[in-house]
Design an enzyme around this catalytic site. Structure first.
Site, short mmCIF file in Angstrom:
data_model
loop_
_atom_site.label_atom_id
_atom_site.label_comp_id
_atom_site.label_asym_id
_atom_site.label_seq_id
_atom_site.Cartn_x
_atom_site.Cartn_y
_atom_site.Cartn_z
N ASP A 97 45.68 42.11 37.09
CA ASP A 97 44.64 41.36 36.42
C ASP A 97 45.05 40.92 35.02
O ASP A 97 45.16 41.75 34.12
CB ASP A 97 43.40 42.25 36.35
N ASP A 307 43.38 33.45 35.04
CA ASP A 307 42.92 34.77 35.43
C ASP A 307 43.44 35.15 36.81
O ASP A 307 42.95 34.66 37.83
CB ASP A 307 41.39 34.72 35.44
#
Ligand SMILES: *[C@@H]1O[C@H](CO)[C@@H](O)[C@H](O)[C@H]1NC(C)=O
Ligand SMILES: *[C@@H]1O[C@H](CO)[C@@H](O)[C@H](O)[C@H]1NC(C)=O
Ligand SMILES: *[C@@H]1O[C@H](CO)[C@@H](O)[C@H](O)[C@H]1NC(C)=O
Ligand SMILES: *[C@@H]1O[C@H](CO)[C@@H](O)[C@H](O)[C@H]1NC(C)=O
Ligand SMILES: *[C@@H]1O[C@H](CO)[C@@H](O)[C@H](O)[C@H]1NC(C)=O
Ligand SMILES: *[C@@H]1O[C@H](CO)[C@@H](O)[C@H](O)[C@H]1NC(C)=O
Length: 427
Positions: A97, A307
């Site tokens: 992430d 992201d």
């Protein structure tokens, strides 16, 4: 993802390596195998697309609702990394992430029902000679959103996400990746209250954000790169693996042209990598979108960031509206109503897929990212193919679906993002 429980030879080499000095083992950086989360299940194209869309919505809701220090990264990541933790090594899997910092894994101290199911056994610190609790005055204890001192002086933490909370203790351990090892500070989670399915059977999370707790920051790496294999063509047996490279091994290759842009400076303590998106072209038509639509405001609102924890791109209404309008104009005659309850917005008959134009994201400084139709349009079933992009409010995010077969290099020393089109499965 390897389906068997075998530990491959490369891991065994690394285990030996992990008992030697860190420096010799980690000089070339890490290489981790990434597998599509959905490659584990036998999902149809429709299910994969719908999962991607619904996960992104979940994420947007959470992001928009949180303040600075509580980004949300649960229900959304599509790629998981394999690694070994402890001495002797125990296997673990993590979603990666770029939008959060902490590295954590569920631990065997989870009481019945206090954590979520994962494919591998929980990591058991008592079985490891290399686990050490971190004292609560340690800077990497204090760096956590919420931290407290346990009676024995060790650090406990709480991490809060839109989809739920993680709590546990902070410790250090030896992490062995496919190519490289490091002693890292991490969260040993003993209570995880999150939406079901958020972890997709993995054991935890590896944060790559800008904060001090992330894998990149802890290793002192000045760059990392990843390249996502095609989302729908991935399957458990072929073409499903790509890599995350952290450190010196992260680099783009010769071949296709490389484009670069400077990151935008975000608010202090935000983990995000903001990019200067300034415009979008659909087919031959540059959309009329005022620059303010993508602007990152002084108060931390707005902006666009990349992201790896978000399956698809979501654009704020001021950009999504013109995009939708232009596609509707260009696809006039081809558009069909989205299947009921599909959550999709624009769809064409599969036979008309070839009428979908390509799209370009324009970044300031001249970097143009070309998205071929397959990077934003996907068959939902045998008859209908739909746009895989969403709208959001507040801020825009560039998610994984749009970045298929793009190799992204985050150069933190230069504060630049570079990318090139690549066959990710060959890296
Ligand atoms: C963790 O390992 C210790 C030491 O081997 C063992 O006593 C304990 O039962 C293990 N915990 C769990 C939950 O398996
Ligand atoms: C933490 O506390 C211990 C014991 O009081 C002390 O020796 C150590 O220097 C402190 N560490 C930091 C980083 O403040
Ligand atoms: C692993 O590291 C070695 C040197 O330590 C390097 O020669 C090799 O190319 C690396 N392999 C990968 C896959 O990155
Ligand atoms: C996301 O969370 C929802 C519950 O909020 C759950 O129904 C769904 O399965 C989750 N999606 C994934 C991909 O885990
Ligand atoms: C999945 O893997 C099999 C086995 O290699 C391959 O034959 C098949 O084409 C793959 N399916 C997709 C959709 O890529
Ligand atoms: C769609 O195309 C047809 C034929 O070119 C045209 O008559 C019609 O006005 C168009 N509709 C829209 C909504 O643009």
């Amino acid at each position: 993802m390897r389906e068997t429980m075998e530990i491959s030879p490369v891991f065994i080499v690394l285990v030996l390596c992990s008992t030697a000095t860190l420096v010799t083992c980690s000089t070339t950086g890490f290489r981790m195998e990434l597998t599509h989360v959905d490659a584990k299940g036998s999902y149809t194209a429709a299910e994969r697309v719908q999962r991607a869309m619904s996960s992104t919505r979940q994420r947007m809701v959470s992001l928009a609702a949180t303040d600075v220090s509580a980004p949300v990264h649960w229900n959304t990541s599509q790629y998981i990394a394999e690694y070994l933790i402890g001495t002797p090594p125990q296997r673990a899997e993590a979603l990666i992430d770029t939008g959060s910092d902490l590295i954590w894994t569920q631990c065997s101290t989870c009481l019945q029902g206090s954590c979520v199911e994962q494919g591998l056994p929980f990591y058991n610190a008592s079985m490891s000679d290399s686990f050490h609790p971190v004292p609560c005055n340690d800077t990497l204890c204090v760096a956590n959103q919420e931290h407290t001192c346990a009676k024995d002086g060790s650090c406990t933490f709480g991490a809060f996400y839109g989809a739920g909370d993680a709590r546990g203790s902070i410790g250090t351990e030896v992490f062995a990746f496919e190519n490289g090892t490091a002693t890292l500070t991490f969260g040993c989670v003993k209570s995880l209250l999150i939406s079901p399915g958020s972890l997709d059977g993995s054991s935890g999370l590896i944060g790559l954000g800008r904060g001090p707790l992330s894998l990149v920051s802890q290793t002192g790496a000045t760059k990392f790169s990843y390249c996502h294999t095609p989302y729908l063509r991935s399957n458990a047996t072929a073409g499903a693996s790509s890599h995350l490279f952290v450190g010196d091994s992260a680099s783009l290759s010769g071949g296709s042209p490389v484009m670069s842009m400077s990151f935008l400076e975000g608010p202090k303590d935000y983990p995000f990598y903001y990019v200067p998106l300034v415009g979008i072209t659909v087919g031959q038509t540059r959309l009329s979108i005022p620059p303010s639509v993508f602007a990152l405001k002084q108060n931390g609102e707005g902006g666009v960031f990349v992201d790896s924890g978000s399956p698809t791109t979501a654009l704020v209404h001021g950009a999504y509206g013109p995009l939708r309008e232009e596609l509707t104009r260009q696809l006039n005659g081809s558009l069909v109503p989205p299947p009921a309850r599909s959550g999709m917005d624009l769809c064409v008959a599969v036979a008309q897929e070839k009428t979908v134009p390509s799209m370009v994201f324009h970044f300031s400084g001249g970097a143009d990212m070309v998205l071929p139709p397959e990077n934003y349009w996907a068959p939902l079933d045998d008859s209908t193919s739909c746009m895989v992009m969403d709208h959001s409010s507040g801020l825009s995010i560039i998610g994984n679906f749009q970045l298929q077969n793009k190799h992204l290099l985050y150069d933190l020393a230069k504060d630049e993002l570079s990318f090139q089109t690549a066959d990710c499965s060959s890296l």
